[in-house]
Design an enzyme around this catalytic site. Structure first.
Site, PDB file in Angstrom:
ATOM      1  N   ASP A   8       0.874  -1.183   0.000  1.00 45.99           N
ATOM      2  CA  ASP A   8       0.000   0.000   0.000  1.00 45.99           C
ATOM      3  C   ASP A   8       0.909   1.231   0.000  1.00 45.99           C
ATOM      4  O   ASP A   8       1.603   1.495   0.978  1.00 45.99           O
ATOM      5  CB  ASP A   8      -0.865  -0.054   1.274  1.00 45.99           C
ATOM      6  CG  ASP A   8      -1.829   1.117   1.389  1.00 45.99           C
ATOM      7  OD1 ASP A   8      -1.657   2.111   0.654  1.00 45.99           O
ATOM      8  OD2 ASP A   8      -2.753   1.024   2.224  1.00 45.99           O
ATOM      9  N   HIS A   9       0.894   1.954  -1.089  1.00 40.31           N
ATOM     10  CA  HIS A   9       1.843   3.058  -1.240  1.00 40.31           C
ATOM     11  C   HIS A   9       1.542   4.230  -0.304  1.00 40.31           C
ATOM     12  O   HIS A   9       2.332   5.158  -0.173  1.00 40.31           O
ATOM     13  CB  HIS A   9       1.875   3.522  -2.699  1.00 40.31           C
ATOM     14  CG  HIS A   9       3.196   4.082  -3.125  1.00 40.31           C
ATOM     15  ND1 HIS A   9       4.138   4.563  -2.226  1.00 40.31           N
ATOM     16  CD2 HIS A   9       3.750   4.244  -4.352  1.00 40.31           C
ATOM     17  CE1 HIS A   9       5.196   5.002  -2.879  1.00 40.31           C
ATOM     18  NE2 HIS A   9       4.991   4.816  -4.169  1.00 40.31           N
TER      19      HIS A   9
END
Ligand code: CAO
Length: 548
Positions: A520-521
């Site tokens: 999850d950036h």
């Protein structure tokens, strides 16, 4: 110059709310331009201008409640003599008087008066036809709301018609079962066009009437009197409410014909658009904003902003077999979709040299057999991931749902994706960092078996910090796993392959394991992921590092 008073036409009884006044004093309107938008519980409807002219006064305002005969406005009609009498002239698409409309709603029915008697007349079939819609050239069918075999209630929409100025729904005059559908989207419908054949419970009166008029014998004569259905007596004895043109009532979507037309031109499902008008009515501006958001990528963020995939009748191209999705499959699909649209995924790939690990695994194979445990690469991956999670806490975390905090977990629980005939499940192995390889091998095999036997309890699938999805025994050179939110990362494992590796002086055959890491950036940056992956790679390349 003539002055004309435009009044609320027959709406089939009852009061309705004025939710939009589309004109103001001084406006010059064309014939059929929308004057006001009314809305009841079930439908919104636009009242078009009967003539072209200039608006002199407006007698109602948004938010007021009106009924038949209430004055909407006065217009000055060019080139006509003034008339003292109030004009309530129906336009091409305006409402018909109630009785006329009642007959029109089911032209092939005798339209008997409403009866309180229970329906005991048996089953009757009838072809429902398009009533008088005030358009001799016909109007395009934009939606067919029924299919063969559907049970419909009296007043349920059968089809939606739409012209330049108005969209209208044709309701069912009866509660019953659709035997066949005679119309399709794109057809041009006018008064008398067959819509669908319906089988419904006839009343005594209707049956009696048929005995007296042998040329109207129902196609399917009942063998014996059918029991009276609970709710259909009034429905069977009387056609639906008077047909009201210009009606638009797509369940929860409120929008006028002009907006609907524009939406169709753009190929936009109105269900995706947020209405900012009264009662969330969708305005032209809302549609424009939606298109703007789509163009700038903004509308793709919430799931509701994603254009729907159109329904396709696959049977038109060949034979098909429709199987219901299992509950688990539906749940997984919803979870996957939720994660995919909510989390900005980034996936990176690597290859890990596990030649030494594989040698070690082979060397303890016998011992495993004695213990009754099969040591696959998975326990090593679990152990390496646990150590990497301990040393890289950003991966052992979740974002709080309000986006304000990061929750760091002090425990290391890892889920393993298990493929079962009913669908994908992810049982969780707790405290992976504290367990031995043998324990992890035994526990993962046990959980996988439980999953396949559908014996997992909800608690077995909760509390995970990270997930490993191993397709290693199946194949592939790499894939992008979807994060098991609210976790922030997932590792994908593909099939081991022997590949030549350069050791500085020669190429050697090495066992290379393809791995991928989706993260999850919002929580993890590329550098973090690179470090996490190389740390894991070092451990798997030399499992003695697990001891350090
Ligand atoms: N490369 C090559 N061979 C591999 C391998 C890899 N990466 N990983 C496992 N294998 C081998 C094992 O060593 C074993 O070989 P032997 O029988 O010769 O000893 C064989 O493949 C079968 O292993 P397994 O599947 O029984 O055990 P596992 O520990 O590797 O995996 C489990 C267990 C539950 C993860 C697996 O059975 C499974 O269900 N995988 C599917 C997961 C999945 O669907 N993921 C997709 C999610 S996204 O859609």
């Amino acid at each position: 110059m003539a002055k004309e008073t435009v009044k609320i036409p027959d709406l089939g009884g009852g009061e309705v709310d004025v939710i939009e006044v589309c004109v103001k004093v001084g406006d010059v309107v064309a014939k059929e331009d929308s004057l006001v938008v009314l809305e009841s519980d079930k439908a919104s409807m636009e009242i078009p201008s009967p003539k072209a002219g200039k608006v002199l006064s407006i007698s109602l305002k948004e938010g007021s409640t009106v009924s038949e005969g209430d004055v909407i406005l006065e217009i000055e009609v060019e080139g006509e003599a003034s008339s003292e009498a109030t004009v309530e002239e129906p336009s091409e698409t305006e409402a018909k008087p109630a009785e006329e409309a009642e007959q029109a709603a089911a032209p092939s029915t005798a339209a008997p008066a409403k009866s309180e008697k229970p329906a005991v007349g048996g089953l009757k079939r009838e072809m429902i036809k398009v009533p008088d819609i005030g358009a001799s050239d016909g109007i395009e069918v934009i939606e067919v709301c029924i299919a063969e075999g559907d049970e419909v209630g009296e007043g349920d929409s059968l089809i939606v018609l739409e012209s330049d100025k108005a969209s209208m729904e044709v309701p069912s005059p009866y509660s019953g079962k659709i035997v066949s559908v005679a119309i399709k989207t794109g057809d041009n419908a006018k008064q008398g066009t067959a819509i669908a054949e319906i089988e419904y419970q006839a009343t005594v009166e209707e049956s009696d009437a048929e005995l007296e008029t042998p040329d109207k014998v129902p196609e399917k004569a009942p063998d014996k009197p059918a029991p009276a259905p609970e709710k259909t007596a009034p429905a069977a004895s009387k056609p639906a409410e008077p047909f009201v043109p210009s009606v638009v009532s797509h369940a929860d979507v409120y929008a006028g014909p002009a907006v609907r037309k524009l939406a169709r031109e753009f190929g936009i499902e109105l269900e995706q658009v947020t209405g900012t008008g009264p009662r969330n009515r969708i305005l032209k501006e809302d549609l424009q904003q939606f298109v703007k958001d789509l163009a700038t990528g903004k509308a793709a963020a919430p799931a509701s902003g994603i254009p729907a995939i159109p329904e396709v009748d696959f049977s038109q191209f060949g034979e098909i077999d429709v199987q219901p999705m299992t509950k688990l499959h539906k749940l997984t699909a919803a979870n996957m979709h939720r994660s995919w649209v909510n989390l900005p995924h980034v996936t990176q790939f690597d290859e890990v040299d596990i030649s030494d690990l594989e040698d070690f695994r082979a060397s303890v194979k016998k011992e495993g057999e004695q213990r009754g445990v099969k040591l696959t690469p998975l326990p090593f991956l679990l152990k390496a991931a646990a150590l990497a999670l301990r040393t890289h806490p950003k991966f052992n975390a979740s974002l709080s749902s309000d986006g304000e905090n990061i929750v760091f977990k002090k425990y290391v629980n890892i889920g393993i994706a298990v493929d079962t005939p009913a669908g994908l499940v992810v049982p969780v192995i707790r405290d992976v960092d504290k367990k031995t390889l043998w324990e992890l091998a035994a526990e993962s095999a046990e959980l996988a078996q439980k999953a396949k036997d559908r014996k997992l309890k909800p608690a077995d699938m909760q509390g995970g910090c990270f997930t490993i999805s191993s397709l290693g025994n199946i194949g592939g050179t790499g894939f992008t796993p979807i994060i098991n939110a609210p976790e922030v990362a997932i590792m994908g494992v593909s099939k081991l392959a022997v590949k030549p590796q350069w050791n500085g002086s020669e190429f050697l055959p090495r066992k290379m394991l393809p791995v991928s890491l989706s993260y999850d950036h919002r929580a993890i940056n590329g550098v973090d992921a690179g470090q996490f992956f190389s740390f894991m790679g070092e451990i798997l390349a030399d499992i003695r590092r697990l001891l350090l």
